[in-house]
Design an enzyme around this catalytic site. Structure first.
Site, short mmCIF file in Angstrom:
data_model
loop_
_atom_site.label_atom_id
_atom_site.label_comp_id
_atom_site.label_asym_id
_atom_site.label_seq_id
_atom_site.Cartn_x
_atom_site.Cartn_y
_atom_site.Cartn_z
N LYS A 76 2.67 -2.59 4.58
CA LYS A 76 2.19 -3.09 3.29
C LYS A 76 3.02 -2.43 2.20
CE LYS A 76 -2.11 -3.53 0.55
NZ LYS A 76 -3.55 -3.24 0.50
N SER A 155 -6.75 -7.08 -0.49
CA SER A 155 -5.39 -7.08 -1.02
C SER A 155 -4.30 -7.08 0.06
CB SER A 155 -5.19 -5.86 -1.91
OG SER A 155 -5.28 -4.66 -1.16
N SER A 179 -10.12 -4.29 1.63
CA SER A 179 -8.77 -4.87 1.61
C SER A 179 -8.07 -4.93 2.96
CB SER A 179 -7.89 -4.10 0.62
OG SER A 179 -8.16 -4.51 -0.69
#
Lengths: 485, 483
Positions: A76, A155, A179
């Site tokens: 990420k 997210s 998330s």
């Protein structure tokens, strides 16, 4: 090849059936082609990946391999990568190249894993749809075949979409209020948010420090275990990380579930949960009963206060954490500032997106003189009550199970105009972060052709038990193997 | 109208740790700008603070030295404001749960009395960087070498009533932290910085007046001047019927003027909240005991010992014991010189005067205590006169020569103490001054006689080329004239 798990790829590399360079080339080729539709990556680090793959092959040849040596994966874009742009999905950091690795990054590097690039995310991890990224929204691979553009959740939507679409077998992720689990649910993959303090936060760009936790995302529970083996552990660079022995999370995957006591929090089976979703989740729980588990209803009396408390504490911490983005030392700076105040205000007005600015404002307000007691202090008290709810529940049961989200993946743009409906996406996940306990989302069915996630919540440091429960479920179901068309 | 002056102090003490409070960067002073700032100090994204244990040890030692309670569980908070030399956009400090609780320090007043100044608390925090406004053509340079240097901020109760007391307290605190070795005490490098809170109230009134805060005074002299300046400013306003505005002021020592920096209305809302990157700091008995056992001799104990061991009076002992480096210098001089009183006079006299004149600290002195001790030996055994001793001191100070006896020889400063030789000179001088001799002998007042002796000393010193021992000359004169 792209349907293989990390464990399987690791075995193939070990047997010499394929080299890491070959594997990496294959994944990179697929990634370049398929990601045009998904936009799940912010950057693809092809040259670095191939160099790492060559080094990994040499390591294997030298007999110094770990299970990860030569296995492709992605980070990420919130984890700092030395020499590689780390944007956090923001214009503010679009040009930022950190001169250091996050501890999570260096752990994977040391294990010999081959990072293919950085995945897309909501700006500064603030969002539940990966629509607020400066680099454009990520599209969920589920629904695409019907011509629908649905959100992957957020997210960590880039990581979830990439894993679901088989662009990488695994990706790192972070979870502040859901998330990891919410995008895992919406994309039909398996994700784990560990206990707060289990994985170092050093080099992981902060959103809300007391809630942020790095974690894992892959298709199988076993691969999540392999990831956590690399990620977990005390880090002297993070004084909130916990000095506690790290077990081999793969060692207990095969333990039988007979006698496992499952609690169903009644507050998580009401309200905005659709009947179709509930049916899928209850179906999954019946599978657990078949595996020998017992089920009872429990109560988390303060569950309905979690979102309110979270949306005071998380923005409050964020308002301070994001003060460092001032245009002075790195990242975006507005053009031709006329003085200091102009530099600050325009840099931040131009560099941050709407949702980030909204949360900075909310957090600043909550900490302001005259409001601090009513908001921040009160929210902290609520947080302790929520934590106590879980502690009490785990006196009765081993794990809690619930839906991960109230509904499956929604269409892009559907919730962007009303922040509160977006915040409600995390209604079942957010309390877990306030308590600091671990939780997973495991694929557990489909509604209208869209994946449904089962959330498994455990007591502090019970990651091995959660992974074991998820793995056993995946031995008798194949939801996690379904591939989006 | 008569006014009572009320003064409280806030003192920033830079701790002499090798590395910063939350990062591994060096704290050494004077490096090239930004060469001692790592990713944590620069507040790069994702970096985290890691507390430096030594800073906590020093804070605990300080707490014990000022008779304070040590908080077993102290909490770091974020103080939020934007400034370019504050990289994170917040300062990590303590507010609700400081590491050092209430304590006190006793100060000696000029009238010989002792006064107790209470300490409200002392907390740990990180220093900011420096903004450099010169040399950048309308822009500001930022040096982050100092960012993250550990500080303790000591906050007193408003217990002081004039500049002398405030300065006495400041000096006492300076002596304590330098004796503890937790601060180098170098004020010119900003190692100790004072903020002074001042208010006036009608004499005897119970109600405190509105106060102002004068910030960042970095010498005892500036502090004294700034207090005098601010008291006068407030008194002028009040006596003209005006009111004092609660504000923060900056004092310019070179011009003896001050200006408002910001008023209360303009003050920031710092939005303090507990820092989520740092767990509360738990301090146990073992840690406190270890700190207590490592405490060195402190100024009060040292003063008592100087009175006892060296026979110094209260004033001299207090002055020498107050500063650990001066005390060490004195002790070296006294041990070598074997005459503590004389050593004390020279340390407080010639030596301190020279340091002041050249704005040097004891550590920067070109001579050692032992060298001064050697000089004291030669004064005490009459080898040199006090005039000669000043010449020797001068030669030591300038680095002309570092050996006292060698200087005495080279400069021919040895006194003539051969009484036969001296008597001869006295006889010759008296013979050449018959009128004065007669005058002396007719004088009946011994006081006036004593004065008249001086008239013979000049010619005698001339006759001996300045090397005659004045004490012996005196004795011989009295004997011969009186006969």
């Amino acid at each position: 090849m792209h349907n293989k798990s990390v464990a399987e790829l690791s075995r193939e590399l070990e047997s010499g059936k394929i080299s890491s360079v070959e594997l990496t080339r294959e994944y990179l080729g697929r990634l370049r082609k398929e990601d045009e539709q998904l936009n799940s990556f912010i950057s693809i680090t092809e040259d670095q990946a191939l160099a790492d793959a060559r080094a990994a092959d040499e390591q294997r040849a030298a007999g110094k391999a770990t299970p990860w040596t030569g296995v492709p994966f992605a980070h990420k874009d919130i984890f700092c990568t030395n020499g590689v742009a780390t944007t956090c999905g923001s214009k503010m950091l679009a040009n930022f190249v950190p001169p250091y690795d996050a501890t999570v990054t260096s752990n994977f590097r040391n294990a010999g894993a081959v990072c293919l690039g950085k995945t897309n995310m909501d700006e500064f991890a603030m969002g539940s749809s990966t629509e607020s990224s400066y680099f454009g929204a990520t599209t969920n691979p589920w629904g695409l075949s019907r011509g629908e553009k649905r959100v992957p959740g957020g997210s960590s939507g880039g990581s979830a979409a990439a894993v679901a679409a088989r662009l990488v077998p695994a990706a790192t992720a972070t979870d502040t209020g859901g998330s990891i689990r919410q995008p895992a649910a919406l994309c039909g993959v398996t994700g784990l948010k560990p206990t707060y303090g289990r994985v170092s936060r050093y080099g992981m760009i902060a959103f809300a420090s007391s809630l942020d936790q790095g974690g894992t995302m892959a298709r199988t529970a076993e691969d999540n275990a392999l990831m956590l083996n690399v990620m977990a552990g005390f880090d002297p660079k993070d004084s909130t990380s916990i000095d506690r022995e790290v077990p081999d999370y793969t060692a207990t995957l095969d333990e039988p579930l007979k006698g496992l006591k499952i609690g169903l929090p009644k507050e998580y089976f009401t309200g905005n949960l659709s009947a179709a979703m509930e049916e899928q989740v209850r179906g999954a729980i019946r599978e657990y009963e078949k595996l020998g588990a017992t089920v009872k209803e429990v109560s988390l009396p303060h569950a309905d206060l979690a979102i309110a408390a979270y949306y005071v504490i998380a923005p409050a911490e964020a308002s301070a954490n994001l003060s460092r983005f001032d245009g002075a030392r790195y990242g975006y700076r507005c053009k031709d500032p006329k003085d200091l105040l102009d530099m600050y205000t325009r840099t931040r007005a131009e560099g941050f997106g709407e949702e980030v600015k909204r949360r900075i404002l909310v957090g600043t307000y909550a900490l302001s003189a005259g409001y601090f007691d009513a908001y921040y202090l009160k929210a902290q008290k609520v947080r302790r009550l929520i934590q106590q709810d879980f502690i009490n529940a785990f006196k009765e049961v081993d794990v809690l199970m619930s839906p991960t989200t109230p509904s499956p993946a929604f269409v892009q743009g559907e919730k962007t105009s009303d922040p509160v409906t977006m915040y409600l996406e995390d209604v079942f996940t957010i309390a877990i972060n306030l308590a600091g306990i671990p939780a997973m989302s495991v694929p557990a069915g489909f509604v209208d052709g869209l994946p449904v996630g089962l959330q498994i919540i455990g007591d502090y440091f019970s990651e091995a038990r959660l992974l074991n429960a998820a793995h056993q479920f995946q031995q008798v179901t194949d939801w996690h193997q379904r591939e989006p068309q | 109208m008569q006014w009572d002056i009320v003064i409280g102090l806030e003192i920033h003490v830079q701790l002499a740790t090798r590395t910063k409070i939350f990062s591994g960067s060096s704290t050494a002073y004077g490096a090239e700008p930004n060469t001692q700032a790592n990713a944590v100090d620069l507040a790069m994204p994702g970096t985290l603070p890691v507390p430096n244990e030594q800073a906590f040890r020093y804070a605990v030692m300080f707490g014990l030295a000022v008779n304070a309670e040590i908080e077993r569980r102290s909490v770091f908070e974020r103080k939020n404001y934007f400034y370019p030399d504050l990289p994170k956009g917040y300062q990590t400090t303590q507010l609700e749960r400081p590491i050092v609780g209430p304590g006190y320090v006793d100060i000696d007043l000029a009238n010989g009395e002792t006064k107790r100044v209470r300490i409200h608390h002392a907390h740990l925090e990180e220093d900011a960087g420096k903004s450099l406004h010169e040399d950048f053509h309308g822009m500001t340079g930022i040096d982050l070498n100092r960012a993250g240097t550990p500080l303790i901020e000591v906050v007193t109760e408003p217990d002081m009533t004039n500049a002398d007391e405030a300065v006495a307290f400041a000096k006492k605190l300076h002596g304590i932290v330098t004796s503890l070795g937790i601060c180098d005490g170098d004020m010119s490098q900003g190692s100790m910085r004072f903020d002074v809170n001042i208010s006036l109230k009608p004499k005897g009134s119970e109600t405190l007046g509105t106060r102002t805060e004068t910030k960042n005074l970095n010498s005892f002299r500036f502090m004294e001047q700034a207090i005098a300046h601010e008291v006068e400013r407030q008194m002028d306003i009040l006596e003209d019927g005006g009111t004092i505005v609660q504000e923060t002021r900056l004092y310019n020592g070179d011009r003896d003027e001050s200006r408002s920096m910001r008023t209360k209305e303009e003050a920031n809302d710092y939005r303090y909240f507990p820092c989520p990157d740092l767990l509360p700091v738990e301090i146990d008995d073992a840690f406190i005991d270890e700190a207590r056992n490592s405490l060195p001799e402190l100024p009060d104990a040292r003063k008592a010992r100087f009175m006892d061991q060296y026979g110094l009076n209260d004033y001299d002992a207090g002055l020498l014991a107050g500063d650990s480096k001066l005390a060490a210098f004195f002790e070296a001089a006294a041990e070598r010189g074997k005459d503590a009183k004389l050593a004390s006079n020279w340390v407080q006299g010639e030596f301190s005067a020279r340091l002041n004149a050249e704005e040097k600290s004891v550590a920067q002195s070109p001579i050692t205590g032992a060298q001064l001790g050697d000089l004291v030996v030669r004064i005490a055994d009459n080898t040199i006169s006090s005039a000669g001793a000043k010449k020797v001191f001068e030669a030591l100070w300038s680095g002309e020569n570092d050996n006292v006896d060698a200087i005495i020889d080279a400069k021919g400063l040895k006194q003539v103490s051969d009484t036969g030789e001296l008597e001869k000179m006295v006889d010759e001088v008296l013979a050449s001054m018959p009128d004065q001799v007669a005058q002396y002998q007719q004088e009946s007042d011994p006081k006036k006689q004593k004065k008249m002796l001086g008239g013979f000393m000049g010619p005698l010193m001339k006759a001996s080329k300045g090397q005659g021992n004045p004490k012996l000359f005196n004795e011989i004169l009295v004997r011969k004239l009186g006969g």
